[in-house]
Each structure stands twice: as structure tokens, then as C-alpha cells.
Design an enzyme around this catalytic site. Sequence first.
Site, PDB file in Angstrom:
ATOM      1  N   ARG A  32       0.814  -1.222   0.000  1.00 20.52           N
ATOM      2  CA  ARG A  32       0.000   0.000   0.000  1.00 20.52           C
ATOM      3  C   ARG A  32       0.850   1.276   0.000  1.00 20.52           C
ATOM      4  O   ARG A  32       0.431   2.299  -0.524  1.00 20.52           O
ATOM      5  CB  ARG A  32      -0.932   0.012   1.215  1.00 20.52           C
ATOM      6  N   ASP A 137     -16.179  10.190   5.513  1.00 20.39           N
ATOM      7  CA  ASP A 137     -15.128   9.174   5.390  1.00 20.39           C
ATOM      8  C   ASP A 137     -13.834   9.792   5.914  1.00 20.39           C
ATOM      9  O   ASP A 137     -13.702  11.019   5.968  1.00 20.39           O
ATOM     10  CB  ASP A 137     -14.954   8.745   3.932  1.00 20.39           C
TER      11      ASP A 137
HETATM   12  C1  LIG Z   1     -14.616  -0.944   2.290  1.00 20.58           C
HETATM   13  S1  LIG Z   1     -15.054   0.742   2.309  1.00 20.58           S
HETATM   14  C2  LIG Z   1     -16.805   0.609   2.533  1.00 20.58           C
HETATM   15  C3  LIG Z   1     -17.555   1.615   1.688  1.00 20.58           C
HETATM   16  C4  LIG Z   1     -19.079   1.509   1.756  1.00 20.58           C
HETATM   17  N1  LIG Z   1     -19.559   1.752   3.079  1.00 20.58           N
HETATM   18  C5  LIG Z   1     -19.583   0.194   1.252  1.00 20.58           C
HETATM   19  O1  LIG Z   1     -20.012  -0.643   2.039  1.00 20.58           O
HETATM   20  O2  LIG Z   1     -19.546  -0.022   0.024  1.00 20.58           O
HETATM   21  C6  LIG Z   1     -14.477   1.252   3.923  1.00 20.58           C
HETATM   22  C7  LIG Z   1     -14.370   2.762   4.078  1.00 20.58           C
HETATM   23  O3  LIG Z   1     -14.164   3.074   5.457  1.00 20.58           O
HETATM   24  C8  LIG Z   1     -13.318   4.180   5.549  1.00 20.58           C
HETATM   25  N2  LIG Z   1     -12.707   4.254   6.896  1.00 20.58           N
HETATM   26  C9  LIG Z   1     -11.741   3.467   7.428  1.00 20.58           C
HETATM   27  N3  LIG Z   1     -11.431   3.876   8.667  1.00 20.58           N
HETATM   28  C10 LIG Z   1     -12.229   4.942   8.933  1.00 20.58           C
HETATM   29  C11 LIG Z   1     -12.376   5.801  10.051  1.00 20.58           C
HETATM   30  N4  LIG Z   1     -11.647   5.655  11.163  1.00 20.58           N
HETATM   31  N5  LIG Z   1     -13.286   6.806   9.989  1.00 20.58           N
HETATM   32  C12 LIG Z   1     -14.038   6.983   8.854  1.00 20.58           C
HETATM   33  N6  LIG Z   1     -13.931   6.204   7.764  1.00 20.58           N
HETATM   34  C13 LIG Z   1     -13.044   5.186   7.802  1.00 20.58           C
HETATM   35  C14 LIG Z   1     -12.302   3.947   4.436  1.00 20.58           C
HETATM   36  O4  LIG Z   1     -11.636   5.131   4.058  1.00 20.58           O
HETATM   37  C15 LIG Z   1     -13.188   3.365   3.333  1.00 20.58           C
HETATM   38  O5  LIG Z   1     -13.618   4.346   2.444  1.00 20.58           O
END
Ligand SMILES: C[S@@+](CC[C@H](N)C(=O)[O-])C[C@H]1O[C@@H](n2cnc3c(N)ncnc32)[C@H](O)[C@@H]1O
Length: 269
Positions: A32, A137
Site C-alpha cells: 500500500r 469518510d
Molecule cells: C470498504 S469501504 C466501505 C464503503 C461503503 N460503506 C460500502 O459498504 O460499500 C471502507 C471505508 O471506510 C473508511 N474508513 C476506514 N477507517 C475509517 C475511520 N476511522 N473513519 C471513517 N472512515 C473510515 C475507508 O476510508 C473506506 O472508504
Amino acid sequence: MDLTVFDNLRRIIYRESGIVLTDDKGSLLLSRIQGRLIELKLHDVGQYLQLILDDQGGGELTKLIDAISTNTTYFYREPRHFDLLREHLGELRRSGQKEIKIWCGAASTGEEPYTLCFEALELLDPISNSLRILATDISNRALEVAVQGIYAPETVKPVPDIVRLKYMEPVLTPDGEFWRVRSKIRSHVLFKKFNLTRFPYRLQGSIDVIFLRNVMIYFDGATRQSIINEMSRLLKPGGLLFIGVTESLLGVNHNLSKVDTSVFKKGKG
Ligand SMILES: C[S@@+](CC[C@H](N)C(=O)[O-])C[C@H]1O[C@@H](n2cnc3c(N)ncnc32)[C@H](O)[C@@H]1O
């Protein structure tokens, strides 16, 4: 990767985002951040760690969190949830509620909050209902894409033609014809950077629907517990919380009732 360097980096990532990297994730982390090493012309990860530690402004830290966050998402993901959403919004409309508030807590590149927006607009009355969607996000990179609302033809495939033609428009980009969410539709969605692991949340409560899908998998039990406490507090009585279909609230104390697979309701009492 050197174990001490890995340990230091994963501790920083956990502190900044709550994302847990287990012992076997060294090569994932390396893959990454490879792009950062090349761009910064660094020879090893130790140098990168030093740069992060010296980074007063936090700019490189932001890029590290961007690099480690998994942004996989798509329009109409886990479609059963949108059937339940429509049912719930239908009830709110019939009850005479005017303002509908939805929060999408891990909005990634926007496909999920825009799906919510399309579905809500299909159901609500444009005259008597007002729709506000907060889409948050932690990833700047993902939010930049989301705000633009421009998607490749393959990405919009899950959007039914009739919905796509109503809420999106074709736009010519250097990569060919893409689809953009119409500006009137985008205006219902407010994108904001928000870290789910910074408590307490400074958000207004009384939210009708919270989508928090496919993000808690990255957190440990204590973080999940604190997040669910906050979600329960912010939900309106009778409001719904959606988590990912492969996720569960096992091991988390809460007083929400399960209404369907990965869908929970806050009691009215
Ligand atoms: C796998 S994606 C899921 C996107 C969407 N909710 C879906 O189910 O299709 C996970 C998202 O969580 C966000 N994320 C991870 N840690 C986070 C945090 N501490 N606070 C807010 N967002 C976070 C990541 O940046 C990413 O965009």
C-alpha cells in the site's frame, strides 16, 4: 519489512484511524505504501517511518491513511438493504415527517451515499419532504472522487437505466464518456471528512437512517463498542442502522433490536 518499523507504522495507523493491522499484514502495508516510497524517492520503509515521525503538518500522515484505507464500494451494494430503506422511508412519508436525515458513515468514493440519494428521491415527495444526506469518510482521496460524482461506465452498471437517466448525465472526460450525478442531486449530499474513531461525535442527533457498512471489520472490539454507542445515541427513536451483511454486532453491547440481516432499529421507548 523490519519488524520494529512495521510495529511503529501500525501503531501510528491505529492511533490515527482505528484500523488494526495484524501481524500478518506486513506485506499488505508494504504494497500500500510502495507508491509513496517511489514518489518520495525513499529507499526503505525505515526512511518513510522517519518522515512520518518528523511530519509536523500531518500531510504525509493523511497520505498514509489514504494509502491504507480500503475504499472498495459500488452502487447498489447489498441490494436487500435498499428494499428495507424504501419500506422505512415509505413509513416516514406516510407518518407526515417532513425532513429526512440520513448519515452514511463510511462513504468512500460516493457510490453508497448516491445510491441512498437516488432511492430516497424515488420514494419521497419532492414538495413536502426535504432530504439531507451526510456522507463522511476518513480518506481525502476517496472524498475527492465522491464530491465530483463522476463514474466510469462499468461503475454505473448496477444502477438501473431508468434511475441512471433520471439522476445522472453523460459527461465527456479524457477517458471517454463517463456518468456524472446531476448537480441538483449532488446538492442533497454533504461530503465531509470524519474520523469514526474520534469520540464523542460532534454531530446533531435525530438521524433517521445510518449506513455504516463494511468499515467495522477494520476495527477492534473496543472501537466497535464506542462506535455503536455513538450511533445508538444519534439515531432517532425508530431509526435504522445498517451494517455490512458480512458484519455483526456480536460482542457489542447495545439496545437496538435486529429487524433483518445486519439491520438494527432503535426502540421508540
Ligand atoms: C470498504 S469501504 C466501505 C464503503 C461503503 N460503506 C460500502 O459498504 O460499500 C471502507 C471505508 O471506510 C473508511 N474508513 C476506514 N477507517 C475509517 C475511520 N476511522 N473513519 C471513517 N472512515 C473510515 C475507508 O476510508 C473506506 O472508504
